[in-house]
Design a protein around this motif. Sequence first.
Motif, PDB file in Angstrom:
ATOM      1  N   GLU A  48       4.935  -4.586   6.092  1.00  0.00           N
ATOM      2  CA  GLU A  48       4.327  -4.342   4.613  1.00  0.00           C
ATOM      3  C   GLU A  48       2.911  -4.398   4.409  1.00  0.00           C
ATOM      4  OE1 GLU A  48       7.092  -6.297   5.260  1.00  0.00           O
ATOM      5  OE2 GLU A  48       8.694  -4.986   4.679  1.00  0.00           O
ATOM      6  N   ARG A  74       1.372  -1.660   6.184  1.00  0.00           N
ATOM      7  CA  ARG A  74       1.288  -0.449   5.404  1.00  0.00           C
ATOM      8  C   ARG A  74       0.266  -0.619   4.288  1.00  0.00           C
ATOM      9  NH1 ARG A  74       6.508  -0.173   2.007  1.00  0.00           N
ATOM     10  NH2 ARG A  74       5.595  -1.788   1.205  1.00  0.00           N
ATOM     11  N   ASP A  75       0.276  -1.702   3.418  1.00  0.00           N
ATOM     12  CA  ASP A  75      -0.464  -1.570   2.406  1.00  0.00           C
ATOM     13  C   ASP A  75      -1.923  -1.722   2.747  1.00  0.00           C
ATOM     14  OD1 ASP A  75       1.517  -2.147   0.754  1.00  0.00           O
ATOM     15  OD2 ASP A  75       1.699  -4.324   0.595  1.00  0.00           O
ATOM     16  N   ASP A 109       5.431   7.644   1.343  1.00  0.00           N
ATOM     17  CA  ASP A 109       3.801   7.802   1.249  1.00  0.00           C
ATOM     18  C   ASP A 109       3.165   9.063   1.879  1.00  0.00           C
ATOM     19  OD1 ASP A 109       3.345   5.256  -0.606  1.00  0.00           O
ATOM     20  OD2 ASP A 109       3.789   4.121   1.477  1.00  0.00           O
TER      21      ASP A 109
END
Length: 295
Positions: free
Chosen positions: A223, A226-227, A246
Amino acid sequence: MQEFLTDLPLLVAVARQKSFSKAAAISGMSASTLSRRIKLLEKRMGVLLFYRDTRNVKLTDTGSALIERCEFILGEAQKAYDSVVTNMRRPSGLVRVCMFRDMYENHMRGMLLDFAARWPDIRLDLTFAEHSVDLRIDPYDVAFLIGPSIAPPLVVRKLLTIEPFLYASPELFKHHPMPVEPKDLYRLPCIVLERFGHRWPMHNSNRQVLVDVEPKYTFSSVEMCRDFALAGHGIALLRDRLAAPDETAGRLVRVLPQWSGGLGHDVYLVTGPGQLPQRVRLFVDHIQANYASRP
């Protein structure tokens, strides 16, 4: 020998907990009593089993060799006991499970809820660990690991293959050129998921190349990868399922779209050797049946 068999669970508890105080609490005795028992065992055997200081307890090489055999003996004794007891009543007891957090969030959530509903007397102790564990010494019944380096004599069952792809924010390419070939990744900021490493085997229908990327950021959490990709900090290897919302919204773009992150990363369900207690067998069978039924 009788004293050794009596002290065997204490020896294993200290090795697992890496702490006399924690092992003593689990064993229902004081830390001083436990330490005295272990020292007496070492004296009888004529070997040093643990290195001790004010903060740490660590197995010696002799202790590690002994523990590997003792874990097996203790495990088999527990399994023999469980097989008799559980056959006389409804399946119950504790199953200790270790997995990556994103494995739970993207694959396992529904399966675990279904298992809990079907077997209400079986308790689950779930630990998220972003590093590989070793069931020969770590206190788990089941672990979900990415292969292929899983030590024998552990039993592995392949569940799925994760195939990641390259993603980045469009903002990144306002300051950096869009790569044309996998080799171009070396000159670009990359966000590395720790367990994938910084050597990325890129694959298309005709070619496979191994790219050594220069990590700008390294995380144990997918995560976070991804962020940071969303924030424009670099290119990350992500599963298309995780990146899809996204990408649809235009916040991420597929980079080198004709390439994937290698031939895939195999995910295995891993247990110890020998016969499994009934509660663990039910859990393993439930997970395997769920994956077998997937298209």
